[in-house]
Design an enzyme around this catalytic site. Structure first.
Site, mmCIF file in Angstrom:
data_model
loop_
_atom_site.group_PDB
_atom_site.id
_atom_site.type_symbol
_atom_site.label_atom_id
_atom_site.label_comp_id
_atom_site.label_asym_id
_atom_site.label_seq_id
_atom_site.Cartn_x
_atom_site.Cartn_y
_atom_site.Cartn_z
ATOM 1 C CG HIS A 83 18.996 9.748 -28.886
ATOM 2 N ND1 HIS A 83 20.356 9.917 -29.036
ATOM 3 C CD2 HIS A 83 18.815 9.255 -27.629
ATOM 4 C CE1 HIS A 83 20.968 9.540 -27.912
ATOM 5 N NE2 HIS A 83 20.052 9.145 -27.055
ATOM 6 C CD GLU A 86 20.478 11.404 -32.159
ATOM 7 O OE1 GLU A 86 20.854 10.243 -32.400
ATOM 8 O OE2 GLU A 86 20.920 12.091 -31.214
ATOM 9 C CG HIS A 190 22.728 7.314 -32.345
ATOM 10 N ND1 HIS A 190 22.082 7.767 -31.210
ATOM 11 C CD2 HIS A 190 22.904 5.987 -32.153
ATOM 12 C CE1 HIS A 190 21.867 6.761 -30.380
ATOM 13 N NE2 HIS A 190 22.371 5.668 -30.931
ATOM 14 C CD GLU A 281 26.289 9.919 -33.368
ATOM 15 O OE1 GLU A 281 25.416 10.658 -33.877
ATOM 16 O OE2 GLU A 281 26.244 9.521 -32.190
#
Length: 443
Positions: A83, A86, A190, A281
């Site tokens: 993404h 990110e 991410h 993440e």
């Protein structure tokens, strides 16, 4: 004193210190090319394809044999910036590259890791998205998707339901890349939360979806891998550092338990590429300020290194016929943890099985022959940067007439739709659907 390495240090031009700023495509390419030139004996830079706008999808390989696969040397990969908005993972991987190449010959752990592993690092899978971000935001920015406005982490074939979206150039490049290497372990980086998430991201009744989770046959290994990363990150392991997000005990979650996700990359890796992948993440804010980058590196450095080491879990080896010919495309599975798309040997007859310490029965299956069972015991203390080596000799002669190794062993259709336990009741509930909407921008 290690004189050969001392001379090497004197002869090699040094890479300019990598600063803690965001590196756009031009700066990132310049850094990668400088590393590849200055450390050519342990690195190999190549592009696996191009983005919609023609930007290269760069991969830097770090290892003692960076340009080609060597038998017995497992393949590991990190992928970031799927993404485009990110951004932390992108910068962490650049600093990881810098740390690996400058520590070779100085840090015994890093040197052994480079000697025993081919480490593939892709700092940006979505360079168009990154360049499209004009106003960085913690929650959502134009640039999350690729230039065609597709979410790349919803763009892969799905094993649970049909994912009839147009495959994007970045996705197709990664799918092709996965066919060219024998990847064993991976993570995709991410932002937007602080947690290590493991497969499955989607699910059916057969994988536990009615209990709001979706587990693989290798759930023990995946939980161990996620804990390995999270436990070494002082903020991630708290589980509640992002005050406006969900709490994750010990900084770990099953992907489907968090929210169902169709067409994700980690499920695709596990099912069709025989590669264990988790999602990391790394920041509550998707695009944090540059001055925070040093603290992200300090918090993730140990986890990034330790996670790579886990590619040496379990058992590895080659399968031969009685004349010593390596056999490609032979199914090699552990009893009681069969994959819906069976794991097979590569073109060199190699297999890699990530397993925790314990006793296992390996089932080797060749069409037209009885199954060959082999017992292995994975020791509590792993060998020095190597899985247990177990070659398997089959009691028959001749190479197999099998499908070409470059072709997938299973069709890219929802394989779990045909599983015995599948029923319409396995579709996500309304509650899970609403949870998905609430969290759609997190992953």
């Amino acid at each position: 004193m290690n004189f050969p390495y001392l001379w090497l240090e004197l002869l090699l031009p040094l890479v300019a210190a990598l600063d803690f700023n965001y590196h756009h495509q031009e700066g990132m390419e310049a850094f990668l090319k400088t590393v590849a030139q200055n450390y050519s004996s342990i690195t190999h830079l190549h592009s696996i394809g191009k983005s919609v706008k023609g930007r290269n999808l760069w991969v830097l390989v770090v290892g003692r044999f960076p340009k080609e696969h060597r038998i017995g040397i497992p393949e590991f990969k990190y992928v970031a910036n799927m993404h485009g908005d990110e951004t932390v993972g992108r910068e962490l991987l650049l600093h990881l590259i810098d740390y690996l190449v400058t520590s070779d010959g100085k840090d015994p752990d890093i040197t052994n890791l480079i000697n025993s592993t081919r480490i593939h690092i892709m700092p940006s899978m979505n360079p168009d998205g990154f360049e499209a971000v004009k106003k960085p935001d913690c929650y959502y920015s134009i640039g999350r998707e690729n230039y065609n406005r597709y979410d790349l982490n919803r763009n892969f074939p799905d094993a649970f339901e049909y994912n009839n979206v147009s495959r994007q150039p970045e996705t197709l490049a990664v799918m092709k890349w996965l066919k060219t290497e024998t990847f064993v372990l991976s993570a995709n980086l991410h932002g937007g939360a602080l947690v290590a998430s493991y497969p499955f991201d989607n699910g059916v009744q057969a994988t536990g979806a009615l209990s709001s989770r979706s587990l693989t046959p290798d759930d023990d290994v995946f939980q161990y891998l996620a804990h390995t990363y999270a436990s070494r990150n002082p903020n991630m392991k708290k589980g509640d550092e992002c005050k406006n997000k969900m709490n994750f005990p010990n900084g770990v979650t099953n992907g489907y338990s968090w929210y169902p996700l169709q067409g994700g990359m980690q499920d695709y890796n596990y099912i069709w590429a025989q590669c264990f992948e988790i999602t990391l993440e790394l920041s509550c804010c998707k695009y944090p300020r540059e001055e925070k980058l040093p603290s992200f590196w300090n918090n993730n450095k140990a986890s990034l290194i330790e996670y790579i080491k886990q590619v040496h879990l379990g058992v590895k080896g080659q399968v031969f016929d009685q004349n010593g010919n390596p056999l490609p495309n032979v199914i090699v599975e552990v009893q009681d943890r069969k994959h819906i798309c069976p794991y097979r040997t590569n073109k060199y007859g190699e297999y890699y099985l990530l397993l925790l310490p314990g006793s296992y029965i390996i089932n080797v299956t060749v069409p037209g022959h009885d199954p060959h069972l082999t017992k292995v015991i994975i020791p509590e203390k792993s060998q020095n940067f190597s899985a247990l080596k177990k070659d398997i000799l089959l009691p028959f002669q001749g190479q197999l007439d099998s499908i070409p190794v470059s072709n997938p062993s299973c069709p890219m259709i929802p394989l779990y739709m045909n599983s015995p336990s599948h029923s319409p009741a396995t579709k996500p509930s309304l509650f899970l659907f609403l949870v998905t909407l609430l969290h759609i921008f997190f992953k």
